[in-house]
Design a protein around this motif. Structure first.
Motif, PDB file in Angstrom:
ATOM      1  N   ALA A   1       0.805  -1.226   0.000  1.00 59.27           N
ATOM      2  CA  ALA A   1       0.000   0.000   0.000  1.00 59.27           C
ATOM      3  C   ALA A   1       0.837   1.275   0.000  1.00 59.27           C
ATOM      4  O   ALA A   1       0.334   2.355   0.301  1.00 59.27           O
ATOM      5  N   PHE A   2       2.105   1.193  -0.357  1.00 52.34           N
ATOM      6  CA  PHE A   2       2.958   2.378  -0.448  1.00 52.34           C
ATOM      7  C   PHE A   2       2.853   2.988  -1.843  1.00 52.34           C
ATOM      8  O   PHE A   2       3.062   2.298  -2.842  1.00 52.34           O
ATOM      9  N   ILE A   3       2.508   4.254  -1.895  1.00 49.15           N
ATOM     10  CA  ILE A   3       2.585   5.002  -3.156  1.00 49.15           C
ATOM     11  C   ILE A   3       4.003   5.537  -3.329  1.00 49.15           C
ATOM     12  O   ILE A   3       4.576   5.520  -4.422  1.00 49.15           O
ATOM     13  N   GLN A   4       4.593   6.008  -2.223  1.00 53.06           N
ATOM     14  CA  GLN A   4       5.982   6.444  -2.169  1.00 53.06           C
ATOM     15  C   GLN A   4       6.615   5.865  -0.911  1.00 53.06           C
ATOM     16  O   GLN A   4       5.913   5.568   0.061  1.00 53.06           O
TER      17      GLN A   4
ATOM     18  N   PRO B   1       2.086   2.170 -12.169  1.00 53.32           N
ATOM     19  CA  PRO B   1       3.460   2.432 -12.601  1.00 53.32           C
ATOM     20  C   PRO B   1       4.183   3.450 -11.740  1.00 53.32           C
ATOM     21  O   PRO B   1       5.384   3.311 -11.485  1.00 53.32           O
ATOM     22  N   GLU B   2       3.474   4.484 -11.258  1.00 50.99           N
ATOM     23  CA  GLU B   2       4.165   5.504 -10.468  1.00 50.99           C
ATOM     24  C   GLU B   2       4.680   4.941  -9.150  1.00 50.99           C
ATOM     25  O   GLU B   2       5.748   5.333  -8.659  1.00 50.99           O
ATOM     26  N   ALA B   3       3.947   4.002  -8.567  1.00 50.20           N
ATOM     27  CA  ALA B   3       4.431   3.361  -7.346  1.00 50.20           C
ATOM     28  C   ALA B   3       5.618   2.453  -7.658  1.00 50.20           C
ATOM     29  O   ALA B   3       6.596   2.396  -6.897  1.00 50.20           O
TER      30      ALA B   3
ATOM     31  N   LEU C   1      11.779   1.174  -7.738  1.00 46.06           N
ATOM     32  CA  LEU C   1      12.924   0.866  -8.588  1.00 46.06           C
ATOM     33  C   LEU C   1      14.070   1.859  -8.394  1.00 46.06           C
ATOM     34  O   LEU C   1      15.212   1.570  -8.727  1.00 46.06           O
ATOM     35  N   ALA C   2      13.746   3.008  -7.839  1.00 46.31           N
ATOM     36  CA  ALA C   2      14.742   4.065  -7.631  1.00 46.31           C
ATOM     37  C   ALA C   2      15.345   3.973  -6.230  1.00 46.31           C
ATOM     38  O   ALA C   2      14.803   3.299  -5.353  1.00 46.31           O
TER      39      ALA C   2
ATOM     40  N   LEU D   1      -3.473  -7.846 -15.450  1.00 48.18           N
ATOM     41  CA  LEU D   1      -2.070  -8.226 -15.376  1.00 48.18           C
ATOM     42  C   LEU D   1      -1.432  -8.284 -16.757  1.00 48.18           C
ATOM     43  O   LEU D   1      -0.249  -7.971 -16.924  1.00 48.18           O
ATOM     44  N   ILE D   2      -2.204  -8.660 -17.756  1.00 44.91           N
ATOM     45  CA  ILE D   2      -1.672  -8.835 -19.107  1.00 44.91           C
ATOM     46  C   ILE D   2      -1.169  -7.516 -19.700  1.00 44.91           C
ATOM     47  O   ILE D   2      -0.304  -7.503 -20.588  1.00 44.91           O
ATOM     48  N   THR D   3      -1.681  -6.380 -19.216  1.00 49.66           N
ATOM     49  CA  THR D   3      -1.187  -5.079 -19.679  1.00 49.66           C
ATOM     50  C   THR D   3      -0.228  -4.442 -18.689  1.00 49.66           C
ATOM     51  O   THR D   3       0.750  -3.802 -19.092  1.00 49.66           O
ATOM     52  N   LEU D   4      -0.488  -4.605 -17.392  1.00 50.86           N
ATOM     53  CA  LEU D   4       0.318  -3.925 -16.377  1.00 50.86           C
ATOM     54  C   LEU D   4       1.699  -4.550 -16.214  1.00 50.86           C
ATOM     55  O   LEU D   4       2.706  -3.828 -16.090  1.00 50.86           O
TER      56      LEU D   4
END
Length: 459
Positions: A121-124, A158-160, A165-166, A214-217
């Protein structure tokens, strides 16, 4: 390994151990690139996680909604089950409204040397998560950066994913170093450490869900990982809708390094939910889930996926959200609806619920209590939220006389697994164990891939 009938097939066995990422298996010391994810209030129990660890597989304990002393006890029980080096992890649930809960969990994990957390549940990244990730980071004799604490980030956007990844945000690193929460040498190495070792992409899952496909994400986040310098060592997993060999095989074909299952594991012997709930889950089909407001985020209309078959909870939960949007206070609701809520939904008065809620907030969140006493709409929200909490407690306790009010987080993978196991020795949940399901799904997925890829090559 286990086949559907518990008997090894003739000939060469398909290499289930070869599915997914060898780096993932090496990193965690496991047999298969397969994980059981955490579930709220210890439904992914110490027994479940311990059994996975004894089988050489990775599971995460569900800490959400549990007190620190109960989490501490679970850590001890899991360690006793898996031994000093057995794989296991604990859930760390984001709590932006009360960061102290995250801090207390991280204090416990660091004190008990818990080396894996599933960050949900982390956005950042939060300060607590960054502190966990960077604590103990150092350079080895050969100059490589050693990161003792492993993070699996669960994401549905994707933003999460990008934030995991950073490396840790520089302002959080600076703040933690200034307060001596991490050392200067740990802060200096932060730019070389992505926030996660593993990133699990959640599609159409039980509980809180964005219902992404899932097939797109998944392919999008795999590409994002491949383009991110700091994230190149991060393994990408797939979750949501995985309950059959076909779904498992599809996840690997889409680029997953590992798979994570959730809903299907709460219908096993070791799961920490009631037998009555397991009976309901065993009878579910792929069409038997419903979308409801997420009780902890009622005000913003966040959604969750739950079991719907035979239950009134989904309709009642959606009714409460409609009333919250329409009215500014409990007193403004028309009299017949107020009677319906108190006599049929709640089975107690608004005042009784408020007294219980106020007593809870007086010790846990005095500011929230003061706000509710000054704001009638917020007070109404807290009374409505009581029903969501109460419905989970009813399900956990197996209060069969209140079965219609059970709140059971569940995705369609549960029904898919039931259909697949129909007529087999695993049809009844009393024969199901999390490691048995892991071996079965992975072995059958490997066999399926071998047959279908051979067929494609032949044409």
């Amino acid at each position: 390994m286990t086949t559907l009938d518990g008997v090894a097939p003739a000939g060469v066995r398909p290499p289930a151990e070869a599915l997914g990422s060898a780096e993932f298996r090496r990193r965690h010391g496991v047999r298969l690139a397969y994980v059981t994810g955490s579930m709220y209030k210890g439904i992914s129990s110490a027994e479940l996680v311990g059994r996975m660890g004894r089988a050489g597989l990775l599971g995460y304990f569900g800490t959400g909604g549990l007190r620190p002393e109960h989490i501490d006890e679970a850590i001890g029980r899991i360690r006793e089950a898996v031994g000093p080096h057995g794989p296991f992890g604990m859930n760390l649930l984001a709590n932006p409204e009360d960061p102290r809960r995250e801090e207390k969990a991280v204090d416990l994990f660091l004190a008990r040397r818990v080396r894996r957390v599933e960050a949900a549940a982390f956005i950042q990244p939060s300060a607590a998560l960054v502190r966990y990730r960077l604590s103990g980071v150092h350079r080895a004799a050969d100059g490589s950066v050693v990161v003792p604490n492993s993070v699996l980030g669960k994401v549905s956007r994707p933003e999460a994913a990008r934030s995991f990844l950073a490396p840790a945000p520089a302002h959080l690193v600076s703040s933690l170093a200034a307060s001596s929460a991490i050392g200067a040498h740990e802060a200096a190495l932060a730019p070389y450490v992505p926030m996660a070792d593993d990133l699990c992409v959640e599609g159409d899952s039980g509980g809180h869900t964005d219902q992404r496909q899932l097939i797109t994400l998944l392919p999008e986040i795999v590409r994002m990982r491949d383009r991110t310098a700091a994230g190149r060592t991060v393994c990408i997993g797939a979750a949501g809708g995985i309950g059959t060999p076909e779904a498992t095989a599809a996840a690997f074909l889409l680029g997953a390094d590992f798979v994570l299952t959730g809903s299907i594991n709460q219908c096993t012997v070791e799961a920490g939910t009631a037998d009555d709930v397991k009976d309901l889950l065993q009878a579910a089909g792929v069409q038997d889930t419903a979308m409801v407001p997420a009780g902890d985020m009622l005000e913003i209309g966040a959604r969750a996926q739950v079991l719907g078959k035979g239950l009134l909870f989904p309709a009642r939960a959606n009714k409460l959200y409609e009333l919250y949007r329409r009215y500014d206070s409990l007193e403004a609701i028309d009299a017949p609806t107020r009677r319906q809520l108190q006599e049929r939904f709640f089975r107690r008065s608004f005042e009784e619920i408020w007294q219980e809620t106020a007593a809870h907030y007086a010790t846990r969140d005095p500011d929230g209590l003061a706000r509710a006493e000054a704001d009638p709409k917020h007070r109404m929200a807290l009374v409505f939220k009581w029903y969501f909490v109460h419905s989970t407690r009813l399900a956990m306790a197996g209060r069969s006389e209140r079965r219609v009010d059970y709140q059971v987080a569940c995705g369609p993978a549960m029904g898919a697994l039931n259909g697949y196991l129909a007529g087999t020795s695993l049809e009844n949940w009393r024969a199901r164990h999390p490691d048995t399901l892991a071996d079965l799904l992975m072995a059958e997925a490997a066999a399926l891939l071998r047959v279908r890829l051979t067929r494609i090559a032949a044409h």
